[in-house]
Enzyme design. Structure first.
Site, PDB file in Angstrom:
ATOM      1  N   GLY A  40      94.769  43.736 -29.589  1.00 40.97           N
ATOM      2  CA  GLY A  40      95.659  43.322 -28.511  1.00 40.97           C
ATOM      3  C   GLY A  40      97.074  43.851 -28.572  1.00 40.97           C
TER       4      GLY A  40
ATOM      5  N   HIS B 107      93.622  55.005 -22.498  1.00 46.63           N
ATOM      6  CA  HIS B 107      92.757  55.759 -23.416  1.00 46.63           C
ATOM      7  C   HIS B 107      93.656  56.526 -24.388  1.00 46.63           C
ATOM      8  CE1 HIS B 107      89.225  57.838 -24.865  1.00 46.63           C
ATOM      9  NE2 HIS B 107      89.921  58.957 -24.822  1.00 46.63           N
TER      10      HIS B 107
ATOM     11  N   LEU C 138      82.092  48.584 -17.623  1.00 47.28           N
ATOM     12  CA  LEU C 138      82.078  47.661 -16.481  1.00 47.28           C
ATOM     13  C   LEU C 138      80.957  48.050 -15.513  1.00 47.28           C
ATOM     14  CD1 LEU C 138      85.920  47.471 -15.845  1.00 47.28           C
ATOM     15  CD2 LEU C 138      84.483  45.780 -17.013  1.00 47.28           C
TER      16      LEU C 138
ATOM     17  N   LYS D 219      83.710  47.387 -23.549  1.00 45.92           N
ATOM     18  CA  LYS D 219      82.455  47.296 -22.796  1.00 45.92           C
ATOM     19  C   LYS D 219      82.564  48.103 -21.497  1.00 45.92           C
ATOM     20  CE  LYS D 219      80.012  44.625 -25.500  1.00 45.92           C
ATOM     21  NZ  LYS D 219      80.876  44.731 -26.700  1.00 45.92           N
TER      22      LYS D 219
HETATM   23  C1  GRF Z   1      93.803  51.384 -28.805  1.00 47.78           C
HETATM   24  O1  GRF Z   1      93.735  52.633 -29.477  1.00 47.78           O
HETATM   25  C2  GRF Z   1      93.530  51.610 -27.336  1.00 47.78           C
HETATM   26  O2  GRF Z   1      93.906  52.895 -26.899  1.00 47.78           O
HETATM   27  C3  GRF Z   1      92.062  51.543 -27.275  1.00 47.78           C
HETATM   28  O3  GRF Z   1      91.754  50.429 -28.106  1.00 47.78           O
HETATM   29  C4  GRF Z   1      92.645  50.476 -29.239  1.00 47.78           C
HETATM   30  C5  GRF Z   1      93.058  49.086 -29.630  1.00 47.78           C
HETATM   31  O4  GRF Z   1      93.909  48.583 -28.657  1.00 47.78           O
HETATM   32  N1  GRF Z   1      91.619  51.429 -25.916  1.00 47.78           N
HETATM   33  P1  GRF Z   1      94.546  47.083 -28.799  1.00 47.78           P
HETATM   34  O5  GRF Z   1      95.362  47.038 -30.068  1.00 47.78           O
HETATM   35  O6  GRF Z   1      93.383  46.108 -28.860  1.00 47.78           O
HETATM   36  O7  GRF Z   1      95.397  46.929 -27.568  1.00 47.78           O
END
Ligand code: GRF
Length: 205
Positions: free
Chosen positions: A12, A104, A88, A86
């Site tokens: 998060g 991404h 969608l 996941k």
């Molecule tokens: C990050 O590298 C994000 O780019 C990818 O998931 C990873 C964890 O993100 N989509 P977060 O710390 O859960 O926001």
């Protein structure tokens, strides 16, 4: 005020970046609900600390149906996939056409698509020996990381980078900057789609 729902699966840090920008008054958004497929996602703790409604949707045969109803119940105008792992359903994507954004951790179209998520992206980038990587915010369509690109931010790759050090820098210098910045543009009504491309309406001063 733009009402959003945030989809999370992990730590998060991107959700936290959004919360921090809202709390500092820089982002005119309200997080109506944080939804996760993972009951242990630390992102849920981050939401609870800020009294944000949370919901866990078990990944079973009814996942997409339950996720759609949780989204509609939240009243969100925009869905933010922030570290959400996941895929969608086309029903959700159709219902929220150009109303779902994803972050991404690469400069799409490099190192994206099926199997490219989280640390794997940075492992492949280092394997290839690239010198510039970064992050991308894009609208979600029926493909994987194929929707219209809203914003990108480049980050230099250091010779001594590990996948972990590179991921940390991309998260801090790119993801956690361009995701809130993209939401700000959308909240201001400045993002539009033209010929399948996302464009930004510039402010003429
Ligand atoms: C990050 O590298 C994000 O780019 C990818 O998931 C990873 C964890 O993100 N989509 P977060 O710390 O859960 O926001």
């Amino acid at each position: 005020m733009l009402q959003i729902a945030v989809l999370v699966s992990g730590g998060g840090t991107n959700l936290q970046a959004i919360i921090d920008k809202i709390n500092s008054g820089e982002l005119d958004c309200k997080i109506n609900r944080v939804i996760s497929d993972n009951k242990d996602a630390y992102a849920l703790e981050r939401a609870k600390k800020h009294n944000i409604d949370t919901k866990v949707i078990e990944f079973n045969k009814d996942f997409n149906e339950n996720l759609l109803s949780a989204l509609e119940e939240s009243g969100a105008e925009l869905i933010v996939a922030a570290g959400f792992l996941k895929v969608l359903s086309s029903e959700i994507i159709h219902r929220y056409r150009h109303k779902i954004v994803n972050i991404h951790p690469s400069l799409i179209p490099s190192f994206c698509g099926k199997g490219f998520y989280g640390i794997k992206v940075h492992e492949k980038a280092l394997e290839r020996g690239i010198k510039i990587t970064g992050a991308t915010v894009h609208f979600v369509d029926e493909g994987t990381d194929t929707g219209p690109i809203i914003m990108q931010q480049a980050v230099s790759v250091m010779d001594d980078d590990t996948p972990q050090s590179l991921q940390k820098r991309v998260m801090e210098e790119a993801e956690q900057v361009i995701l809130p910045d993209s939401l700000k543009l959308i909240a201001e009504g400045r993002v539009y789609i033209e010929n399948g491309k996302a464009k930004i309406r510039r402010i003429i001063v």
